[in-house]
Design an enzyme around this catalytic site. Structure first.
Site, PDB file in Angstrom:
ATOM      1  N   LYS A  79      35.664  34.086  33.837  1.00 44.40           N
ATOM      2  CA  LYS A  79      36.068  35.197  34.712  1.00 44.40           C
ATOM      3  C   LYS A  79      34.837  35.918  35.268  1.00 44.40           C
ATOM      4  O   LYS A  79      34.815  36.314  36.442  1.00 44.40           O
ATOM      5  CB  LYS A  79      36.956  36.162  33.918  1.00 44.40           C
ATOM      6  CG  LYS A  79      37.316  37.446  34.631  1.00 44.40           C
ATOM      7  CD  LYS A  79      38.249  37.266  35.823  1.00 44.40           C
ATOM      8  CE  LYS A  79      38.556  38.607  36.475  1.00 44.40           C
ATOM      9  NZ  LYS A  79      39.324  38.494  37.705  1.00 44.40           N
TER      10      LYS A  79
ATOM     11  N   SER B 262      40.192  41.622  31.663  1.00 50.45           N
ATOM     12  CA  SER B 262      38.858  41.065  31.920  1.00 50.45           C
ATOM     13  C   SER B 262      37.865  41.911  31.144  1.00 50.45           C
ATOM     14  O   SER B 262      37.592  43.050  31.532  1.00 50.45           O
ATOM     15  CB  SER B 262      38.515  41.143  33.410  1.00 50.45           C
ATOM     16  OG  SER B 262      39.505  40.517  34.174  1.00 50.45           O
TER      17      SER B 262
ATOM     18  N   LYS C 157      32.469  47.250  36.379  1.00 50.15           N
ATOM     19  CA  LYS C 157      32.587  46.889  34.954  1.00 50.15           C
ATOM     20  C   LYS C 157      32.336  45.395  34.773  1.00 50.15           C
ATOM     21  O   LYS C 157      31.578  44.973  33.896  1.00 50.15           O
ATOM     22  CB  LYS C 157      33.992  47.301  34.488  1.00 50.15           C
ATOM     23  CG  LYS C 157      34.440  46.838  33.148  1.00 50.15           C
ATOM     24  CD  LYS C 157      35.295  45.577  33.181  1.00 50.15           C
ATOM     25  CE  LYS C 157      36.567  45.678  33.987  1.00 50.15           C
ATOM     26  NZ  LYS C 157      37.380  44.465  33.976  1.00 50.15           N
TER      27      LYS C 157
END
Ligand code: NAD
Length: 295
Positions: free
Chosen positions: A170, A95, A238
């Protein structure tokens, strides 16, 4: 098929084991030797670096923490592109920021290596069961070609668009989960301070419209004081940083995402970054000076 697997962390280990179980020859590398050893014991072949993984295999899967790790592993001196050969394909499943995906995709194209991005959702449990949701970006032909591999790893395979579309999807997923954990924490803290125990509220509402996997997974984790990752808070930070940055870049308002990102950063700065993202519930525990427990 000869498959390379780079990044044998919480997700990569069960995913590469599933590829072995499906009968593939799997060549592996991770900067942590113990992770490689675990896979070799399960039947994989150890390689000395990412370049060697690419040289020995047809399809190279990367499952790494964030954009800089993928850039190093793919574009670096001893990276995948340095070991490419006729027919090498990159299946990038980390990701990462959509812009980084596009940048890596351009370098792969220049090197004659087709790339599909395929970030996943479903957690360590979904990885172990081969039931991940996989959000792909890239060319339709490559998606079709890689479906037999993707089907070993997941049950929902969707091509979302060109390179970058998979990781954008995502980020939507990660934004919803983070804001939802915060919303659950805030609402249940209010309920508890008003005198109704979290477990009572949960039993009353989880089958209604407020029910969700986040409610089932994260509230119950907090009530059971179970914060072992799973999905580390720092990895979710993140994702949220990438989501907020992407929002700013395209002019999309992100007031909720920005706020929840700061809440997560506060917890990480206080030593909770390695815990599961359910630890976000602790933000409200600290503000209210109580802990969520079962009755
Ligand atoms: P992790 O930190 O457990 O594993 C990453 C692995 O990559 C580590 O073993 C690390 O040593 C290795 N690594 C780092 N740099 C490397 C390099 N240059 N070469 C080789 N190996 C290198 O992370 P994870 O939980 O497995 O997550 C991997 C990716 O999947 C992340 O992008 C994460 O956001 C995403 N993801 C995680 C979950 C989850 O529940 N853990 C769920 C969905 C998606």
């Amino acid at each position: 098929m000869k498959i390379g697997f780079i990044g044998l962390g919480a997700m990569g280990r069960p995913m590469s084991k599933n590829l072995l179980k499906a009968g593939h020859e799997v060549h592996v590398y991770d900067i942590v030797p113990a992770a490689v050893e675990e896979l070799v014991n399960a039947g994989a072949i150890a390689e000395c670096c990412n370049k060697a993984v690419a040289a020995a295999t047809d399809v190279v899967i990367t499952m790494l923490p964030n954009s800089p790790h993928v850039k190093t592993a793919v574009l670096g001196e001893n990276g995948v592109l340095a070991g490419k050969h006729e027919g090498t394909i990159l299946l990038e499943m980390s990701s990462i920021a959509p812009l980084a995906t596009k940048e890596i995709g351009k370098a792969c194209e220049a090197a004659g290596v087709p790339m599909l991005e395929a970030p996943v959702s479903g957690g360590v449990g979904g990885a172990a069961e081969g039931k991940l949701s996989i959000m792909c970006g890239g060319k339709q032909e490559l998606f079709d070609q890689l479906k037999p591999i993707l089907s070993v790893l997941g049950t929902s395979l969707v091509l979302c668009g060109d390179l970058g579309a998979g990781n954008t999807t995502k980020l939507v997923n990660q934004h919803i989960i983070a804001v939802e954990i915060a919303a659950v924490a805030e609402a249940f803290a209010m309920g508890k301070m008003a005198g109704v125990e979290p477990e009572v509220v949960y039993n009353a509402i989880h089958n209604g419209y407020a029910g969700s996997k986040v409610l089932d997974g994260k509230l119950t984790a907090a009530m059971d004081r179970e914060f072992k990752a799973g999905f580390r808070l720092d990895l979710h930070i993140k994702d949220m940083a990438n989501a907020v940055e992407t929002g700013y870049a395209v002019g999309a308002p992100m007031p909720l995402g920005s706020l929840v990102l700061d809440m997560m950063k506060y917890l990480s700065a206080n030593g909770l970054g390695s815990e599961d993202n359910a630890t976000l519930m602790k933000y409200y525990e600290r503000m209210c000076n109580f802990e969520f427990h079962r009755q």
